[in-house]
Design a protein around this motif. Structure first.
Motif, PDB file in Angstrom:
ATOM      1  N   ASP A   1      52.219  -5.044   1.378  1.00 61.83           N
ATOM      2  CA  ASP A   1      52.610  -6.449   1.246  1.00 61.83           C
ATOM      3  C   ASP A   1      51.914  -7.311   2.292  1.00 61.83           C
TER       4      ASP A   1
ATOM      5  N   ASN B   1      60.225  -7.882   5.525  1.00 62.64           N
ATOM      6  CA  ASN B   1      60.935  -6.890   4.719  1.00 62.64           C
ATOM      7  C   ASN B   1      62.436  -7.133   4.811  1.00 62.64           C
TER       8      ASN B   1
ATOM      9  N   SER C   1      59.788  -9.461  -5.415  1.00 66.83           N
ATOM     10  CA  SER C   1      58.656  -9.028  -4.582  1.00 66.83           C
ATOM     11  C   SER C   1      58.116  -7.704  -5.134  1.00 66.83           C
TER      12      SER C   1
ATOM     13  N   TYR D   1      55.768  -5.861  -4.486  1.00 68.88           N
ATOM     14  CA  TYR D   1      55.125  -4.912  -3.581  1.00 68.88           C
ATOM     15  C   TYR D   1      56.020  -3.707  -3.306  1.00 68.88           C
TER      16      TYR D   1
ATOM     17  N   VAL E   1      57.145   0.399   0.677  1.00 67.66           N
ATOM     18  CA  VAL E   1      55.828  -0.212   0.474  1.00 67.66           C
ATOM     19  C   VAL E   1      54.787   0.841   0.858  1.00 67.66           C
TER      20      VAL E   1
END
Length: 319
Positions: free
Chosen positions: A88, A150, A225, A227, A249
């Protein structure tokens, strides 16, 4: 006779495809910016650097750093040639989003190596869900770090605001663990490949609990998101009572565009032609996979990586 000749040619070509790649000559001395001393980036990065040094003409020194964003900044400033980055964060840099006011595009992908789990660590058994973090003192990584965002993403999926609904502290993995042990904070976000040294150390003195994610909120997070991907931390990793569902991730190695193709090729050669040795030295070695290594799409691959993967029959995006 013709059939015999054709069969012989097929056999020769088949055997040729089994020949291992060879490292390239003319390697350079490179600095590999990894992460904190108690994180997975530094430990695994040191193992990878050692194998490159042992088997190729490229010589790499792995150094500690502040993590993904700091690695990109160090490379941009000319203080490092290679670095670890979360998938990300790499995308944010390349597009000039969130952590980066302007796009940073002078780097390329080398390989996506393993998954980094979002680990919400606590020693309080009453904290069972992300919703239970409301009103608690929680370490969310360094201000402006990848871990911080995050934490923003995860809390947002549960309807929590990082500044309003928790009491955030901004600490490294090692400092977070010390604060947990001393009772100064209630939980900590640690985004790194499990097992993570800092958490393993904590588990030797305290009963460690990981806050799990339910499927509905995981799906909401991924929709917001993309990712992230679902992931599970097995109970034997830290001695938890059961497996814990979370998200993860990817951990990507990137290189400055100016790094030679030979050096990047040698980096990949050392990893994927000596994976068994790496697996013996570090748990993350078992996660290495060529197809996964070639799976990152947010940042184009370095020419040296394109050459290596092409020889393996894998096409990757490039500039």
């Amino acid at each position: 006779m013709m059939k015999k000749i054709l069969f012989a040619l097929v056999l020769i070509l088949g055997l040729a495809s089994l020949v291992y790649a060879e490292p390239m000559e003319g390697g350079s001395k490179l600095i590999f910016s990894t992460g904190g001393a108690q994180g997975t980036y530094y430990g695994f990065g040191g193992v990878l650097a050692g194998k490159v040094n042992e088997y190729t003409s490229t010589k790499i020194t792995a150094i500690t750093s502040g993590g993904s964003k700091a690695n990109i900044e160090a490379m941009d400033d000319g203080d490092a040639n290679l670095g670890f980055v979360q998938t990300d964060v790499g995308a944010y840099a390349y597009r000039g989003m969130r952590l980066f006011e302007e796009p940073v595009t002078n780097f390329s992908t080398v390989a996506n190596l393993y998954m980094e789990q979002v680990q919400i660590v606590t020693i309080n058994p009453e904290i069972k869900t992300v919703a239970d973090l409301k009103g608690k003192s929680v370490s969310v990584g360094a201000a402006g770090s990848g871990v911080y965002f995050n934490a923003v993403d995860v809390l947002s999926a549960y309807g929590l605001d990082i500044e309003k609904d928790i009491k955030p502290t901004y600490q490294s993995f090692g400092d977070s663990v010390e604060a947990l042990q001393d009772g100064k904070i209630d939980a900590a976000f640690i985004v790194a490949g499990a097992p993570t040294t800092a958490v393993t150390s904590l588990a030797t003195t305290k009963k460690v609990y990981l806050v799990g994610f339910d499927d509905d909120h995981t799906n909401k997070l991924i929709a917001q998101s993309p990712y992230y991907s679902p992931n599970t931390i097995k109970k034997d990793v830290y001695g938890t009572d059961e497996d814990v569902k979370t998200v993860a991730v990817g951990a990507v190695v990137i290189a400055l565009d100016e790094v030679s193709g030979a050096d990047v090729y040698n980096f990949l050669y050392a990893i994927f032609e000596h994976q068994d040795e790496i697996s013996e030295a570090h748990a993350k070695g078992k996660e290495l996979n060529l197809n996964f290594a070639a799976s990152y799409s947010a940042v184009p691959y370095h020419p040296g990586a394109v050459k290596f993967f092409d020889e393996k029959g894998i096409k990757v995006p490039y500039k």
